[in-house]
Design an enzyme around this catalytic site. Structure first.
Site, PDB file in Angstrom:
ATOM      1  N   TYR A  63     -71.248  -1.164  55.440  1.00 57.47           N
ATOM      2  CA  TYR A  63     -71.510  -0.910  54.025  1.00 57.47           C
ATOM      3  C   TYR A  63     -70.247  -1.230  53.251  1.00 57.47           C
ATOM      4  O   TYR A  63     -69.245  -0.528  53.406  1.00 57.47           O
ATOM      5  CB  TYR A  63     -71.905   0.554  53.875  1.00 57.47           C
ATOM      6  N   LYS A  76     -68.209  17.211  36.284  1.00 52.20           N
ATOM      7  CA  LYS A  76     -67.883  15.950  36.932  1.00 52.20           C
ATOM      8  C   LYS A  76     -67.712  14.847  35.893  1.00 52.20           C
ATOM      9  O   LYS A  76     -68.680  14.412  35.290  1.00 52.20           O
ATOM     10  CB  LYS A  76     -68.979  15.550  37.919  1.00 52.20           C
ATOM     11  N   TYR A  87     -81.232  10.106  54.632  1.00 49.32           N
ATOM     12  CA  TYR A  87     -79.776  10.167  54.808  1.00 49.32           C
ATOM     13  C   TYR A  87     -79.135  11.151  53.834  1.00 49.32           C
ATOM     14  O   TYR A  87     -78.429  12.078  54.205  1.00 49.32           O
ATOM     15  CB  TYR A  87     -79.159   8.779  54.583  1.00 49.32           C
ATOM     16  N   HIS A  88     -79.406  10.952  52.556  1.00 46.65           N
ATOM     17  CA  HIS A  88     -78.725  11.723  51.513  1.00 46.65           C
ATOM     18  C   HIS A  88     -79.230  13.150  51.456  1.00 46.65           C
ATOM     19  O   HIS A  88     -78.564  14.023  50.931  1.00 46.65           O
ATOM     20  CB  HIS A  88     -78.886  11.029  50.168  1.00 46.65           C
ATOM     21  N   ASP A 134     -69.854   9.393  39.087  1.00 46.97           N
ATOM     22  CA  ASP A 134     -70.196   9.864  40.421  1.00 46.97           C
ATOM     23  C   ASP A 134     -71.166  11.040  40.322  1.00 46.97           C
ATOM     24  O   ASP A 134     -70.906  12.007  39.631  1.00 46.97           O
ATOM     25  CB  ASP A 134     -68.890  10.275  41.132  1.00 46.97           C
ATOM     26  N   HIS A 158     -72.466  12.812  42.985  1.00 46.03           N
ATOM     27  CA  HIS A 158     -72.496  13.735  44.124  1.00 46.03           C
ATOM     28  C   HIS A 158     -72.056  15.103  43.635  1.00 46.03           C
ATOM     29  O   HIS A 158     -70.869  15.398  43.572  1.00 46.03           O
ATOM     30  CB  HIS A 158     -71.563  13.261  45.233  1.00 46.03           C
TER      31      HIS A 158
END
Lengths: 661, 335
Positions: free
Chosen positions: A12, A532, A166-167, A536, A538
Site C-alpha cells: 500500500y 481533530k 479491515y477498518h 484525518d 481516524h
C-alpha cells in the site's frame, strides 16, 4: 511438484506527488511486486483540491495527491494499465478516481473494457471508522451502486467494491462483529444495486460474483484463520440463499488482506516483524480460505511513514512464505480438525445473531444514522483499551517486558522513517494552478453541467464523471458539484455511547482527586477541548481520550473531525477551556499546530495550552515542544491515567499553581 | 467594590453588549467561577447588565426533547435561518454530567456544525453538573450575559419528562421536539408529565407516514390552548436533514415572542425566571425547611417577582435570612 499459484503481492503506497509515487511503483514492480495498491492523500479522499484551505499540511502525506487527469497520467507513466492490476483505496470519491483511471487508460490506448483492479468503494465503514465520507449515507450508497452497475456492464473484470471488515477491526470489532457488519454491509449494497434496477435480473449473479472483501488479520491468528473460514461459509450461504446464485464460482469469498496495523507498537518496533508474519499466516494457512491479495504493513508504521527499504522488507516476508516454504504444496491443512470446526461454528452462530440485531435496527444503512453499530464498536474498543490498561491483555514491550536494549534500527540520521519532502505541497499546488490555466473552461463547464444533471436525475454517475475526467475537471470541482446536490454529513460520534467507567481503580480515583482539587483551586470545573484538525478522520483515539476525560472528571467539549485551525481556536475561546487536546494521525502535525498557535494568538488566547496525540516521529515531537506545545502523546502512551495526570499538571503549571503532592 | 473594579465591570458589560467574543467568553468564565472575588465581580456584572442592557426586545428560546431526536441539527438549521435574517444568536447547549466522576462529554458542538468563522454565532456548552433538574445553576446568569449581546439566545437541553420543566420556566418560548414513531411524548402530554410547551415539533418528517402519524397524535393529545392563555400551541413538522419546515418554525417562534410583547407579558415572564432560579437555589441549599422559613414557595415567588432587584442581591439577602433565621420583610423590601 504441483504448487498453488501465489496470491497477488502488493504494498500500500503513494506519497508526495504523482511523479514520486510513479518512481516508487516502478521500483516495487521491478522487485517482484505483482500488483499495485494506490494510497491517496486525504484531500483526494475527501474531495478537495490541493490548494483548498482544509488541505493545508495534508497534501502528499498519507498518499499521493491526485487533482486531475494530468496527475493520474503521471502516476501511471510507463505502467501499461491494460496489463496492470491496480487496487485503489478510495471511497467517497471512488467514481471519480475510477473515471480518471479509465480516461488515462484511453489515452494510453488500452481498452477500458479489459481493465483489471479494485476500487475500495465501501463508504459505510467510513462512517464507522476511517472518516473519509463526504455525503449522507443514502446518496453515498447510490454512488457506490452506480460504480458497481457501471463496471459490471462495462469493465467486467473490475472488482467494483471491496467490502471492508479491515477498518471495523481497527475500530474495535471482535471477530464476530467483523463478520456480521461486513456481511450486513455487503447485503445492504447488493440490495441497493438490485433496487436501483440498473442490472437485469438474469445478470444479477454476476454482480454478486464481483463483490470482494478486504479483511484484517490480528495477532490471535488461530481465531483469525477460523474467522476467514467462517466468512467463506457465510458468504456462500448469503449468495445462494439470499440472492439465488447457483454457480459456486460466483459464490466464492474473494478477499484481499492488510494485516493489522492497530496492534503494531511504537515501543520495540522490531517486534512488529514477528507480529506481521504471524498475522500473514492467519490468511494463508487454510487453502480454502486463503487471501487473493496480500499487503503487509511495514514494521515501523507506528513511528511514521515507512521508507522504500521498509516496504521492501514487508514484500520479502510474503515472498519467503510463498516461494521458500512448502505451504503452497498442500491442500487445506485445517479441514477435518474438530477444534477448528468448533471455533468456526461458534463464530458463525455469534455473527448470525449480530446480523439479526443489525436487521432489527433497520439494516446497515439505517444503523449508520441511528448509531447502533458505532455504539457496539466503541464499546468493544473501550473494553480493549481498558484491558490493555489493566494488563489483562498483554502486549510485549508495551505493558510487559518494557526493558530494552537500544535498537540499531531506529537510530541514525532519519530515525528509521521516511521524511516527506517539505516542498511537495507547494510544488503540487503550483502544478495544479498551471493545469487549471491551460484547460478549456468551456469543456470543463459543460462536463460539470452533465455531472450535475446526472446527480439530480438519478442516472448513472460514471459516464458524466468520465467526461469530466477527459475535460480536465479537478477532484475538488467534481466533489463540489455533488456536495451541492447531496449535501454534507457528519456521522454519529463514538462519544455518545460509552458508559461511564464504574471501576473504582485506585489510579482512576487519584486522577479524579487531582482534577477535583485543581477545579476547586481554579474556581470552576476543568474543561478540555478535544478535536481533530485537518482531514484525518481516524477519530477512535480522540474519542477514547474524550471518554476517559469525562471519566476522570473533566468537562470535555468534543469538537469532532475535519476542523480548520481557526475553528479550533475560536471554539476554545467560546468554550472557555483550560487546555486543547489535538489528535493527528496523518503526518500534518507540524503545519497544523503552527497554524493553531497563530490563530490562538490572533484572538488573544495564546495562554491556552496545547497538547497533541498521534503518530508523531521523535524529531517532530522535539520541534513541537520547542515551539511551545506542552506535551506529545504517541501510541506507546497506552496508560490513559498518565495522560490525564499530565494534562492536569500542565493546567496547574500554566495557571501558576503549586505542584500537587 | 473599588472604583477601578467598577470601571472594569462596566467596560466588560459594554463589550458584551457590542457582542465582542473575547468579552463574552470572559464573562461566561467568570460566572462559572466559584471563588469569592469572582462571585463579587459576577454579581456586579449581572447587576450592571440588568440595569443598563436589558430591553427585553430579544428572545430567549428553549429547545428540549428526548436524546437522539435531532435537537442539535435542528438548532443548527434554525441558526442558519436566523443568520439569514440578520439576527445574532447565542447558544447554551446543555448535556448531562456523569454521576460517577462529575465529568461530562459535551458533544452538541460537533452536531451543530455552525460556521465558526461567523461572529454572529456564539456557542457555549454546559454540563448539567448533576443538579438542578435539567439545568445547572449557571444557566440563568449566563442567559443574562447572552441576552445582553444577542438577538436570540437558545438553550438546548435534553428532556424526557419532568426534566424539561426547568427550561420551560427559564424561557420566553419553549419548543419540544418529539421523535416520530415514539408514543412517549403523547403519553407524557396526556399524563401531564410533560409541561405543555409553546411549540411542538415533530422532527425528521422525512420519515414520512410515521412522522405524519405522530404529528396527528400529538395534535389530538394537546389541549390546544396553552395554560399561559391566549396562545394556541402549534404542532409543526420539520426536517433538519433537508431543511424543510425550518423557516416556518422560526416564524412561529417569532410570532410567539411578538404575542408576549403585545400582551406586555415579556417583562413579567423574565422576572419569573429570576424568581424561579433563586427559589431553586435556595431550595437546593436549605431544603424545603428553608423555603418554609421564608414563607413558603408561593409567597417567596410572589415576593421575588414584586421586587426590582438584581439577581445576586436578592439571592444573597434571602440566603442571609435563611442562615440567620430572621425574616425581616421590611428590610429586604426596602433594600
Amino acid at each position: 511438484m504441483q504448487r498453488d499459484r501465489p496470491w497477488l503481492m502488493r504494498t500500500y503506497s503513494g506519497h508526495s506527488s504523482a511523479k514520486a509515487s510513479n518512481e516508487l511503483y516502478r521500483t516495487n514492480l521491478s522487485r517482484g511486486q505483482t500488483g499495485l495498491s494506490v494510497a491517496f492523500d486525504l484531500p483526494t479522499q475527501t474531495g478537495y483540491d490541493s490548494d483548498h484551505p482544509l488541505a493545508r499540511g495534508e497534501v502528499g502525506k498519507v498518499g499521493v495527491p491526485i487533482n486531475h487527469i494530468g496527475d493520474m497520467e503521471a502516476l501511471f507513466d510507463q505502467i501499461p494499465l491494460g496489463e496492470m492490476n491496480t487496487s485503489m483505496t478510495i471511497n467517497a470519491t471512488a467514481p471519480w478516481l475510477l473515471a480518471l483511471y479509465v480516461a488515462v487508460a484511453e489515452r494510453q490506448g488500452a481498452d477500458p473494457g479489459q481493465l483489471q483492479g479494485t476500487t475500495q468503494n465501501d463508504v459505510l465503514k467510513e462512517y464507522l471508522s476511517r472518516g473519509t465520507y463526504i455525503f449522507p449515507p443514502e446518496p453515498s450508497v447510490r454512488l457506490t451502486t452506480d460504480l458497481i452497475a457501471y463496471t459490471v456492464k462495462n469493465i467486467p473484470k473490475w472488482n467494483p467494491t471491496n467490502i471492508c471488515s479491515y477498518h471495523l477491526q481497527e475500530a474495535g470489532a471482535t471477530p464476530t462483529q467483523e463478520l456480521a457488519y461486513a456481511l450486513s454491509t455487503a447485503t445492504a449494497i447488493l440490495d441497493a444495486v438490485q433496487a436501483s434496477g440498473q442490472i437485469p435480473a438474469d445478470r444479477f449473479q454476476q454482480v454478486v460474483g464481483r463483490i470482494s472483501f478486504f479483511v484484517n488479520a490480528g495477532i490471535r491468528f488461530v481465531e483469525e484463520t477460523c474467522k476467514l473460514r467462517a466468512f467463506s461459509r457465510m458468504w456462500d450461504d448469503v449468495a445462494r440463499n439470499r440472492y439465488g446464485v447457483e454457480d459456486p464460482k460466483q459464490r466464492r469469498f474473494r478477499y484481499g488482506v492488510q494485516v493489522n496495523s492497530l496492534g503494531l507498537t511504537e515501543s520495540q518496533p522490531e517486534n512488529n516483524v514477528q507480529r506481521i508474519v504471524l498475522e500473514m499466516l492467519a490468511v494463508t494457512l487454510s487453502k480454502n480460505a486463503r487471501a487473493r491479495a496480500i499487503q503487509l504493513p511495514a514494521w515501523n508504521e507506528a513511528l511514521g511513514l515507512p521508507r522504500p527499504w521498509d516496504q521492501q522488507w514487508a514484500l520479502r516476508m510474503q515472498q519467503v512464505l510463498a516461494l521458500e516454504t512448502d505451504l503452497l504444496e498442500y491442500g487445506d491443512l485445517l479441514d477435518g480438525s474438530p477444534v477448528v470446526e468448533a471455533k468456526v461454528l461458534e463464530l458463525i452462530a455469534g455473527a448470525q445473531q449480530e446480523m439479526d440485531n443489525v436487521a432489527a435496527h433497520g439494516g446497515m444503512v439505517a444503523c449508520i444514522d441511528n448509531g447502533y453499530v458505532k455504539r457496539e464498536l466503541v464499546q468493544s474498543h473501550t473494553r480493549r483499551m481498558r484491558n490493555i490498561e489493566s494488563g489483562d491483555l498483554k502486549i510485549v514491550g508495551v505493558n510487559c517486558y518494557q526493558e530494552t536494549a537500544t535498537s540499531p534500527l531506529t537510530g541514525g540520521e532519519e530515525s528509521g522513517i521516511m521524511k516527506v519532502d517539505e516542498l511537495a505541497e507547494r510544488e503540487q499546488i503550483a502544478t495544479l494552478q498551471a493545469f487549471r490555466a491551460t484547460r478549456q473552461q468551456g469543456a470543463v463547464d459543460d462536463a460539470l453541467a452533465l455531472l450535475r444533471a446526472a446527480a439530480n436525475d438519478g442516472s448513472n454517475i460514471m459516464p458524466s464523471s468520465i467526461q469530466c475526467a477527459r475535460a480536465g475537471v479537478t477532484t475538488g470541482e467534481w466533489s463540489e458539484v455533488l456536495r451541492g446536490v447531496f449535501g454534507e454529513y457528519r456521522a454519529p460520534t463514538g462519544i455518545d455511547f460509552v458508559a461511564s467507567d464504574r471501576s473504582e481503580s485506585k489510579a482512576l480515583e487519584q486522577v479524579r482527586e487531582r482534577v477535583r482539587a485543581t477545579s476547586d483551586e481554579l474556581g470552576r470545573p476543568l474543561r478540555l477541548l478535544i478535536g481533530k484538525p485537518g482531514l484525518d478522520g481516524h477519530s477512535n483515539g480522540a474519542e477514547q481520550i474524550a471518554v476517559k476525560g469525562r471519566d476522570s472528571g473533566f468537562e470535555i467539549v468534543y469538537e469532532g473531525i475535519r476542523l480548520t485551525p481557526s475553528q479550533i481556536a475560536r471554539a476554545a475561546q467560546e468554550e472557555g477551556v483550560h487546555l486543547i487536546g489535538l489528535s493527528v494521525l496523518s503526518g500534518s502535525h507540524l503545519e497544523l499546530v503552527e497554524d493553531i498557535h497563530n490563530e490562538l494568538e490572533a484572538i488573544g488566547c495564546k495562554g491556552i495550552p496545547l497538547v497533541i496525540g498521534g503518530i508523531i516521529p521523535q524529531d517532530d515531537a522535539r520541534q513541537l515542544l520547542d515551539r511551545g506545545l506542552k506535551a506529545v502523546f504517541t501510541p506507546k502512551d497506552v496508560d490513559m491515567n498518565i495522560i490525564m495526570n499530565t494534562m492536569v499538571t500542565i493546567i496547574r503549571q500554566v495557571n501558576g499553581l503549586e505542584p500537587l503532592a | 467594590m473599588s472604583t477601578s473594579a467598577a470601571i472594569q465591570v462596566s467596560d466588560l458589560a459594554a463589550a458584551i453588549a457590542k457582542g465582542e467574543r473575547a468579552a463574552l467568553a470572559e464573562a461566561l468564565n467568570l460566572l462559572d467561577d466559584r471563588r469569592q472575588a469572582a462571585r463579587q465581580k459576577s454579581a456586579a456584572l449581572l447587576a450592571h447588565l440588568q440595569s443598563e442592557y436589558s430591553d427585553n426586545c430579544n428572545h430567549l428560546i428553549g429547545i428540549t426533547g428526548p436524546p437522539g431526536v435531532g435537537k442539535s441539527t435542528l438548532s443548527a438549521a434554525l441558526i442558519a435561518v436566523w443568520r439569514k435574517r440578520g439576527l445574532r444568536v447565542g447558544i447554551l447547549a446543555v448535556d448531562p454530567s456523569s454521576p460517577f466522576s462529575g465529568g461530562a462529554l459535551l458533544g452538541d458542538r460537533v452536531r451543530m456544525q455552525t460556521n465558526s468563522e461567523d461572529d454572529g454565532v456564539f456557542v457555549r456548552s454546559l454540563s448539567s453538573r448533576g443538579q438542578f433538574g435539567g439545568l445547572s445553576a449557571e444557566v440563568w446568569p449566563m442567559c443574562i450575559v447572552m441576552l445582553a449581546g444577542f438577538d436570540i439566545v437558545l438553550i438546548e437541553t435534553v428532556g424526557v419528562g419532568q426534566r424539561e420543566v426547568d427550561v420551560s420556566r427559564l424561557c420566553d418560548t419553549t419548543c419540544y421536539v418529539a421523535q416520530p414513531g415514539s408514543g412517549d411524548s403523547v403519553q407524557f402530554l396526556k399524563a401531564g408529565i410533560l409541561e405543555v410547551p409553546h411549540i411542538l415539533v415533530v422532527n425528521k418528517k422525512d420519515m414520512g407516514a410515521v412522522a405524519q402519524r405522530t404529528l396527528s397524535e400529538l395534535g389530538n393529545a394537546l389541549n390546544a390552548e396553552h395554560p399561559d392563555g391566549q396562545w394556541q400551541v402549534p404542532v409543526l413538522a420539520t426536517s433538519a436533514l433537508n431543511g424543510s419546515g425550518i423557516e416556518a418554525l422560526a416564524d412561529v417562534m417569532a410570532h410567539h415572542h411578538q404575542s408576549l410583547q403585545e400582551r406586555k407579558q415579556l417583562a413579567r415572564r423574565r422576572g419569573s425566571y429570576q424568581a424561579y432560579w433563586i427559589h431553586k437555589r435556595l431550595e437546593e441549599e436549605f431544603g424545603s425547611f428553608g423555603i418554609d422559613k421564608l414563607g413558603g414557595e408561593k409567597a417567596l415567588l410572589e415576593q421575588l417577582q414584586s421586587q426590582d432587584m438584581d439577581l445576586f442581591k436578592q439571592y444573597d439577602s434571602l440566603r442571609q435570612q435563611c442562615c440567620n433565621g430572621e425574616v425581616d420583610k421590611h428590610e429586604s423590601d426596602n433594600d
